[in-house]
Enzyme design. Structure first.
Site, short mmCIF file in Angstrom:
data_model
loop_
_atom_site.label_atom_id
_atom_site.label_comp_id
_atom_site.label_asym_id
_atom_site.label_seq_id
_atom_site.Cartn_x
_atom_site.Cartn_y
_atom_site.Cartn_z
CE1 TYR A 1 -3.19 3.02 0.80
CE2 TYR A 1 -2.18 3.11 2.97
CZ TYR A 1 -3.01 3.65 2.02
OH TYR A 1 -3.67 4.83 2.26
CG LEU B 1 4.70 -10.54 -5.26
CD1 LEU B 1 4.50 -11.16 -6.63
CD2 LEU B 1 4.33 -9.07 -5.27
N GLY C 1 1.46 -8.13 -1.16
CA GLY C 1 1.62 -7.09 -2.18
C GLY C 1 1.05 -7.56 -3.51
CG PHE D 1 7.97 0.72 2.55
CD1 PHE D 1 7.30 1.75 3.20
CD2 PHE D 1 8.89 1.06 1.56
CE1 PHE D 1 7.53 3.07 2.87
CE2 PHE D 1 9.12 2.38 1.22
CZ PHE D 1 8.45 3.39 1.88
CB ALA E 1 6.70 -4.70 8.40
CE1 TYR F 1 3.27 -2.73 12.52
CE2 TYR F 1 1.84 -1.27 13.78
CZ TYR F 1 2.68 -1.49 12.70
OH TYR F 1 2.91 -0.48 11.80
NE ARG G 1 -6.96 6.86 17.77
CZ ARG G 1 -7.47 7.15 18.97
NH1 ARG G 1 -7.71 8.41 19.28
NH2 ARG G 1 -7.75 6.21 19.83
NE ARG H 1 -11.39 -0.11 18.81
CZ ARG H 1 -10.92 0.13 17.60
NH1 ARG H 1 -10.90 -0.84 16.70
NH2 ARG H 1 -10.48 1.33 17.27
CG ASP I 1 -9.47 2.65 20.88
OD1 ASP I 1 -8.36 2.40 20.39
OD2 ASP I 1 -10.55 2.27 20.40
#
Length: 327
Positions: free
Chosen positions: A14, A36, A39, A75, A77, A143, A222, A283, A286
């Site tokens: 992306y 891929l 991707g 990128f 990940a 993450y 946000r 949640r 947050d």
């Protein structure tokens, strides 16, 4: 004078695919390296594409030497917070061990410039709404932990070698190629804007998680940053290192935000469709308001984001998703 060749890992994804197009259009020869898994080769509209995995150190060394690569934009990940909680080893193996393999190849071939795609998730739940780079680093999921681990590794390597790095901590990446040339499916993304637009296409519900926050309309706020503005920051960071700049870390965001209700209302205006909205409970984890203090990127890199409009961000995303649904 010709510009140096750049290796872009995860360049069929992306963000990476648009950054590849953007820097190639500025005259940099690019090599996109992507396995891929997540991707799409059709998004590689500039440069040369090579299929491969970042854990294949020898193959990366071969590519760097053959193409005389002088800098790496990384990128590649996994980025799904929920998935990272359910499958932490998968995230540490790819995001951390994979980056170590990539860095082994970089060090062995004397790469001196390395741009790392990081995240605001390294901050966890910040103690104040406007977050600067010197805030405590307290990720609350694998993450965020995996990205912070890589930042620490890069710092140590930078202190012990000629490799210099810039880590760019994104807040909420959004939008799409303003030219409409790169069409990336956003179905697998879990951010509010693609989820909202997907709910319109699928005629399904969109949830609001909490309506009683201490914000003007009771919903979380946000900071959203357009894909194009992210790309300009990567180019500036790359050029800083190529010109001999020192290692550093920068937040990337607009410094202000939009509430969940504002995003949903604007999505209805842009698409001309009515959402099926279901308010539900909060949640865990947050914060009411979260935005980037990006003064450092603006002052040191000369970064100037131009697409801060929520309408522009949603409109570009909608064009992409709508074209995919039609096709």
């Amino acid at each position: 004078m010709s510009k140096p060749t750049i290796l872009i890992t995860g360049g069929a994804g992306y963000i990476g695919s648009y950054v590849n197009k953007f820097i190639a259009d500025k005259g940099y020869p690019t090599i996109v390296f992507d396995n891929l898994e997540r991707g799409d080769p059709k998004t590689v509209v500039r440069g040369e594409f090579i299929k491969g995995d970042i854990r294949d150190t020898s193959k990366i060394k071969e590519i760097i030497e053959k193409h005389k690569v002088q800098a790496i934009l990384h990128f590649a990940a996994y980025i799904d917070v929920g998935e990272s909680v359910a499958h932490p080893i998968k995230y540490y193996e790819n995001n951390v061990a994979g980056t170590i393999s990539l860095l082994k190849a970089a060090l062995a071939t004397n790469i001196k410039s390395f741009i790392f795609s990081s995240t605001a998730a390294v901050y966890g739940i910040p103690s104040a709404p406007l977050v600067s780079e010197n805030f405590p680093l307290q990720p609350i999921n694998p993450y965020g932990e995996s990205k912070l681990m890589v930042e620490k590794i890069l710092k140590d390597i930078s202190n012990s070698s000629d490799l210099k790095y810039i880590a760019l901590r994104y807040f909420n990446a959004a939008g799409a190629d303003p030219d409409g040339e790169i069409i990336v499916s956003q179905k697998g993304r879990h951010n509010l804007i693609p989820k909202t637009l997907l709910s319109i296409l699928e005629k399904s519900e969109i949830c609001i998680y909490g309506t009683d926050y201490d914000t003007p309309d009771g919903t979380c706020i946000r900071d959203y940053i357009h894909l194009h503005d992210l790309a300009t920051a990567h180019l500036l960071a790359l050029e800083k290192l190529l010109q001999g700049g020192s290692s550093s870390i920068y937040n990337l965001g607009n410094g202000s935000g939009f509430s969940v209700k504002e995003v949903l209302k604007k999505a209805e205006e842009v698409t001309g469709e009515k959402l099926r909205i279901r308010p539900t409970g909060r949640r865990a984890g947050d914060p009411p308001f979260l935005a980037a203090d990006s003064k450092k990127a603006k002052s040191e890199l000369g970064w100037n984001p131009i697409y801060g409009s929520l309408e522009k961000i949603i409109s570009d995303s909608w064009k992409t998703m709508n074209s995919l649904s039609v096709n």
